[in-house]
Write a protein that holds these residues in place. Sequence first.
Motif, short mmCIF file in Angstrom:
data_model
loop_
_atom_site.label_atom_id
_atom_site.label_comp_id
_atom_site.label_asym_id
_atom_site.label_seq_id
_atom_site.Cartn_x
_atom_site.Cartn_y
_atom_site.Cartn_z
N LEU A 39 35.84 84.84 25.90
CA LEU A 39 36.79 84.12 26.75
C LEU A 39 36.80 82.64 26.40
O LEU A 39 37.85 82.00 26.33
N ASP A 40 35.60 82.10 26.14
CA ASP A 40 35.52 80.69 25.73
C ASP A 40 36.32 80.43 24.46
O ASP A 40 37.11 79.49 24.40
N SER A 41 36.12 81.28 23.44
CA SER A 41 36.90 81.03 22.20
C SER A 41 38.38 81.22 22.43
O SER A 41 39.19 80.46 21.88
N LEU A 42 38.74 82.23 23.22
CA LEU A 42 40.17 82.47 23.45
C LEU A 42 40.81 81.29 24.18
O LEU A 42 41.94 80.89 23.87
N LEU A 43 40.08 80.72 25.13
CA LEU A 43 40.60 79.54 25.85
C LEU A 43 40.75 78.37 24.89
O LEU A 43 41.77 77.66 24.90
N GLU A 44 39.72 78.18 24.05
CA GLU A 44 39.78 77.05 23.12
C GLU A 44 40.96 77.22 22.14
O GLU A 44 41.70 76.27 21.88
N LEU A 45 41.13 78.44 21.63
CA LEU A 45 42.26 78.69 20.73
C LEU A 45 43.59 78.47 21.45
O LEU A 45 44.54 77.94 20.88
N ASN A 46 43.64 78.86 22.72
CA ASN A 46 44.87 78.66 23.48
C ASN A 46 45.13 77.18 23.78
O ASN A 46 46.29 76.76 23.84
N ARG A 47 44.05 76.41 23.96
CA ARG A 47 44.24 74.96 24.13
C ARG A 47 44.84 74.36 22.88
O ARG A 47 45.75 73.54 22.93
N ARG A 48 44.31 74.82 21.71
CA ARG A 48 44.86 74.31 20.45
C ARG A 48 46.32 74.74 20.29
O ARG A 48 47.16 73.97 19.84
N LYS A 49 46.59 75.97 20.68
CA LYS A 49 47.97 76.47 20.58
C LYS A 49 48.90 75.65 21.47
O LYS A 49 49.99 75.23 21.05
N ALA A 50 48.46 75.39 22.70
CA ALA A 50 49.28 74.62 23.64
C ALA A 50 49.53 73.22 23.10
O ALA A 50 50.65 72.69 23.20
N ALA A 51 48.49 72.63 22.51
CA ALA A 51 48.65 71.27 21.96
C ALA A 51 49.68 71.27 20.84
O ALA A 51 50.53 70.37 20.74
N CYS A 52 49.63 72.31 19.99
CA CYS A 52 50.62 72.41 18.91
C CYS A 52 52.03 72.56 19.47
O CYS A 52 52.98 71.94 19.00
N LEU A 53 52.16 73.41 20.48
CA LEU A 53 53.50 73.68 21.03
C LEU A 53 54.05 72.46 21.76
O LEU A 53 55.23 72.15 21.66
N ASN A 54 53.18 71.78 22.50
CA ASN A 54 53.64 70.60 23.24
C ASN A 54 53.89 69.40 22.33
O ASN A 54 54.72 68.55 22.63
N GLY A 55 53.14 69.35 21.23
CA GLY A 55 53.34 68.26 20.27
C GLY A 55 53.07 66.90 20.89
O GLY A 55 52.23 66.78 21.79
N ASP A 56 53.80 65.89 20.41
CA ASP A 56 53.58 64.54 20.90
C ASP A 56 54.16 64.35 22.30
O ASP A 56 53.84 63.39 23.00
N GLY A 57 55.04 65.28 22.70
CA GLY A 57 55.74 65.11 23.97
C GLY A 57 54.83 65.18 25.18
O GLY A 57 55.26 64.88 26.29
N GLY A 58 53.58 65.60 24.96
CA GLY A 58 52.69 65.76 26.10
C GLY A 58 53.09 66.99 26.89
O GLY A 58 53.50 67.98 26.34
N GLY A 59 52.96 66.93 28.19
CA GLY A 59 53.28 68.11 29.00
C GLY A 59 52.01 68.88 29.29
O GLY A 59 50.99 68.74 28.60
N GLU A 60 52.06 69.69 30.32
CA GLU A 60 50.86 70.42 30.74
C GLU A 60 50.57 71.53 29.73
O GLU A 60 51.49 72.29 29.38
N PRO A 61 49.32 71.67 29.26
CA PRO A 61 49.01 72.75 28.31
C PRO A 61 49.45 74.12 28.84
O PRO A 61 50.03 74.92 28.10
N TYR A 62 49.19 74.36 30.13
CA TYR A 62 49.52 75.68 30.69
C TYR A 62 51.01 75.99 30.53
O TYR A 62 51.39 77.13 30.26
#
Lengths: 508, 508
Positions: B136-159
């Motif tokens: 679960l820890d790795s999956l959350l960390e990978l999802n945080r990275r995914k959210a950061a990529c998707l949100n890009g520079d625009g910011g926005g909530e990772p969720y």
Amino acid sequence: MSGKRTSALQAVAVRLREIGTLRSVQATLSWDQETMMPPAAAEFRGEEMALLSTLIHSKATDPSLGDLVAAAGEQAEVREDESLQADLREIRRDYDNACKLPTELVSELALAGTRGLTAWKQAREESRFEIFQPHLDSLLELNRRKAACLNGDGGGEPYDALLDEFEPGMKSARVEALFAPLRRELVPLIEELAAAPDPPDAAMHTTPVPVDRQARYSREVAEAIGYDFSAGRLDVSTHPFTEGLAPGDTRITSRFQEAPFADGLGSTMHEAGHALYEQGLPKERFHGRPLSEAVSLGIHESQSRLWENQVGRSRSFWTWALPGASRTLGLKGLNLEQVYRAMNIVAPNLIRVESDEATYNLHIMLRFDLERAMLHGELATADLPGAWNERIRSDLGLTVPDDARGCLQDIHWSMGAIGYFPTYTLGNLYSAQIWEAVRRDLPDLDNRIGSGEFQPLLDWLREKIHRHGRRWPAEELGERVTGERLSHEPLMRYLRDKLRPVYRLSGS
Amino acid sequence: MSGKRTSALQAVAVRLREIGTLRSVQATLSWDQETMMPPAAAEFRGEEMALLSTLIHSKATDPSLGDLVAAAGEQAEVREDESLQADLREIRRDYDNACKLPTELVSELALAGTRGLTAWKQAREESRFEIFQPHLDSLLELNRRKAACLNGDGGGEPYDALLDEFEPGMKSARVEALFAPLRRELVPLIEELAAAPDPPDAAMHTTPVPVDRQARYSREVAEAIGYDFSAGRLDVSTHPFTEGLAPGDTRITSRFQEAPFADGLGSTMHEAGHALYEQGLPKERFHGRPLSEAVSLGIHESQSRLWENQVGRSRSFWTWALPGASRTLGLKGLNLEQVYRAMNIVAPNLIRVESDEATYNLHIMLRFDLERAMLHGELATADLPGAWNERIRSDLGLTVPDDARGCLQDIHWSMGAIGYFPTYTLGNLYSAQIWEAVRRDLPDLDNRIGSGEFQPLLDWLREKIHRHGRRWPAEELGERVTGERLSHEPLMRYLRDKLRPVYRLSGS
């Protein structure tokens, strides 16, 4: 030994593992298609299979892979290790063969195979050859193109190019040289048995046994002989098969009808035999590389036939099996001698997969001759049913009532597999030869089998055959294991020595 | 209209069909993994899924695809056709999103998801959260990275970035704005029902019914409401699901326990509802293109919940179903009123998928809050079981006896799906709103259902929702179909109007 040298071999291994992974995916789809897929999905499944074939082909023929293979062959570690040399030899063979085939042809063959399979199913169900015939025509034409690509400018018989895909190194001429004496000795034996005054009683084969009991018992036997269910499963399909999907995943199917129960059991032992080979290949370590792959279909078939016939029709096997079979199958009043004799009845059968050990080979010779004639344009597909039926009459003395029980009975041609059938009889030859060798090495084998101990036999097969993958070509492997060149003699010795006493005939 | 212009759109369609075909292959492997695959194959299956993800991702982000999409958008035929415009809009959205994700991350997520699933299964079986926690820890960390990529520079909530993958266009703030008033009105209703002096009799739910009878009856019902078995199948799995594998191939699973039989039936109707949506999408024509795809998981869930709840818990459904259910299930002495009331009992349950229509939504709110807190680093995974159990106590008044019946009960997080859960309650909201609309359009609906005629309802759903794929964003589709913006009110009206009479409470 240098870093650079090491990396060429490693890079080849990475590439082949990726190709092997895509092949595993394709095998999973193929298994699903035969066991689980709903009918409406058939058309699109063909598109999936064709796309995967294209992807695999383009990775397998990537020029940079060719360069890496050449570089790896130069490496010191390869030059010093006979098994790595063998691996590279086979990798180069696969690469060269793949490069001979244009991508469109690979994709067309995959698509035509899926469509052919669907059409064949319908044709077989309705026993209407004309539904399948146009598909057979395209599949033959595509196979002619394939053979021409594989043979290249060197010429050679088209059939040989296809046979080589299933039984590397084998040629039609050699098949003929093996089949002719086999036929010469087999036919008189079959006639002798047919005329025996005291044949075995066939009543056991007409006793109905509920199919769920048969499925349960088949599972027990597959497990007993060593099939690992944690890395496999047993399902029901029209045409029983084994699919080695991936490391840790070898699935078998069987089919059961109320009578004869021995057919479903035999089919399960046959597929379990294939599966024991697959489960014994070093896939975890070498997935995608020749060292982890079956050497030929003939050797593969030797493993299935050995468990189905040499073991499954032996007196020692039934010494162990009879109490459990009686209990699980609900059989009553059968004694060992009756069962043993009934398991070894020789009687011509319209259906190849329901045939006995002896007449089975006449089925194969028929298919070998007819598919070769069709491929070479000497027999039109429109004339196939007639040619088939005539040959069944002359070889087996039977009348084919409909094409479903005639030329539509087998799945192979429908998937575009031409050149596959002879490997069945090659498997029978190998199994008899291997059986003689294992009996020399394990003098106590009958007693062990009689006590339900199959591990010594399996260990021997694992050690001598399974673990080597494609390290040696099939015939060389056979010679290393048995000390003799492949011939019809061990099979004829085995059949005569067993069947004459079963039929209460004296002498040999 | 020129040849060149036409070909850009056609070229995009060909590319997307290829990507769609690989997605179908992946879906087949995923279905197999949950239903058929032997345990020893799990590790390698992860490798297959990761490789396919990488292949798909590289095709989906190919710069030449981006160029073709841009060129296609300029074409006159697209400019003149609103549905092609919508298709291109969504194609561009998918392309842009895919390009934000690095290939390694996609492959890592796929591999971590397969491994997480295997670990979760074991953890759940042994009820030991610590087996799953590192995954679960790795999956959350990978999802945080995914959210950061998707949100890009625009910011926005990772969720929000993750939620958007499941429910395009939806934001956490909007989910909160929908959930808060729902919760405010739902909790008092649940309390009111709990205090009712004459609640329904639950005896029906403790009557054991053999699971093979349930499976047979479930099949009958799925077929009756319109699920096409020639393009699908029904199997058993631990966690019921629907997989739209390919054109002509939508498979469902269910699970059955002897009591309550209503759970297995409800689960089958739920999955059949999903499958009716999948079977109604124009996949044969537009496979791989947004026009053939489900618009959002919320809308998908609205279809499953509508058949499971609005239909499956209605008096009119049981008017039709009771005789057949009594016969096939072997039920005795049940009358319509008893069954109808028992089907609508509201009682807190530890297990989400066994929960009633009302308390179910509290389960979702809990998961939404906890997964968001974990993703944002406000809740450590080590504290998850405690936080879960505390929330179950405060929201449902229940004590969680073990993690298998607590935070390990759902499959979603184990596959790396964070941001998925809110779509369930969104589905409930949509289903109630759609139900109001269909009842306005088909005033005779209750009678038709009471006679086992489900086709008018299915036709309406096909016409209004299924056939459009992703033509309009989910909320816009909802407004077009129902004439109203999404809100908690239709669901609350539906629950109050049904449950108060069931509990013999007066007024509204």
